[in-house]
Write a protein that holds these residues in place. Structure first.
Motif, short mmCIF file in Angstrom:
data_model
loop_
_atom_site.label_atom_id
_atom_site.label_comp_id
_atom_site.label_asym_id
_atom_site.label_seq_id
_atom_site.Cartn_x
_atom_site.Cartn_y
_atom_site.Cartn_z
N GLU A 250 0.83 -1.21 0.00
CA GLU A 250 0.00 0.00 0.00
C GLU A 250 0.86 1.25 0.00
O GLU A 250 0.61 2.19 -0.76
N PHE A 251 1.87 1.27 0.88
CA PHE A 251 2.77 2.42 0.92
C PHE A 251 3.48 2.62 -0.42
O PHE A 251 3.61 3.75 -0.91
N TYR A 252 3.93 1.53 -1.01
CA TYR A 252 4.74 1.62 -2.24
C TYR A 252 3.89 1.97 -3.46
O TYR A 252 4.23 2.88 -4.22
N GLY B 143 13.01 3.48 1.47
CA GLY B 143 13.53 4.04 2.72
C GLY B 143 12.43 4.59 3.61
O GLY B 143 12.44 4.39 4.84
N GLU B 144 11.47 5.29 3.01
CA GLU B 144 10.36 5.83 3.78
C GLU B 144 9.51 4.71 4.37
O GLU B 144 9.08 4.77 5.53
N ILE B 145 9.29 3.68 3.57
CA ILE B 145 8.49 2.54 4.06
C ILE B 145 9.24 1.82 5.17
O ILE B 145 8.65 1.45 6.19
N ALA B 146 10.54 1.66 5.00
CA ALA B 146 11.36 1.00 6.02
C ALA B 146 11.24 1.75 7.35
O ALA B 146 11.09 1.13 8.41
N GLY B 147 11.26 3.07 7.28
CA GLY B 147 11.10 3.87 8.50
C GLY B 147 9.72 3.70 9.11
O GLY B 147 9.59 3.59 10.34
N ASN B 148 8.70 3.66 8.29
CA ASN B 148 7.33 3.49 8.79
C ASN B 148 7.10 2.13 9.42
O ASN B 148 6.35 2.00 10.39
N GLY C 128 14.39 -5.53 3.59
CA GLY C 128 13.20 -6.22 4.11
C GLY C 128 11.93 -5.73 3.43
O GLY C 128 11.04 -6.52 3.11
N VAL C 129 11.87 -4.42 3.18
CA VAL C 129 10.72 -3.85 2.48
C VAL C 129 10.66 -4.39 1.07
O VAL C 129 9.60 -4.84 0.60
#
Length: 121
Positions: free
Chosen positions: A27-29, A37-42, A49-50
C-alpha cells in the motif's frame, strides 16, 4: 495497464491473502508512492526487508489472480455491461425515431435499472 495500477487493483481483490506487513508495504509503495527508505522507517524494518516483502506480496497477488481470475472476470463483466448499455442506447434511439412503442420504452427502463444494479456491485 501499468504495473502500479494492476498491483494496486490486485491488492483490492486479494489483499487479505497477505500478512499485515506485506499489505502495508505494498500500500505504501503502490498507493502512497513512498520510497523503500520511507516505508522502512514506517514499518521499522530494513530497506531490503521492504523490497523482499513487496516482491513476495506481488508474487502472491499475481498467483492468486492467475488461479482465481477475479480481476479478469470483473473486467470482462464491465466490458459486457458497457456493450449492453451501448446497444440499449441504439434500441432507444430506434424506438424514438421509428416505433414510438411504450412497451419498448418500458423494457428499456427495466433493463437500464437492472444494469444500474449490476454496476453497483
Amino acid at each position: 495497464m501499468s504495473k502500479n495500477f494492476e498491483v494496486s487493483t490486485l491488492l483490492d481483490y486479494y489483499g487479505m491473502l497477505l500478512t499485515d506487513k506485506q499489505r502495508e508495504a505494498v500500500e505504501f509503495y503502490y498507493n502512497d508512492d513512498l520510497s523503500l527508505g520511507e516505508i522502512a522507517g514506517n514499518l521499522d524494518i530494513t530497506r531490503q526487508g521492504v523490497r523482499d516483502s513487496i516482491k513476495r506480496a506481488e508474487a502472491i497477488l499475481f498467483e492468486a489472480e492467475e488461479k482465481l481470475g477475479l480481476l479478469k472476470n470483473s473486467r470482462q463483466l464491465r466490458e459486457s455491461l458497457d456493450s449492453i448499455r451501448k446497444n440499449i442506447d441504439i434500441i432507444d434511439d430506434l424506438n424514438i425515431k421509428r416505433y414510438r412503442s411504450n412497451d419498448i420504452n418500458q423494457s428499456i427502463k427495466v433493463i437500464l435499472s437492472e444494469l444500474d444494479k449490476l454496476n453497483e456491485m
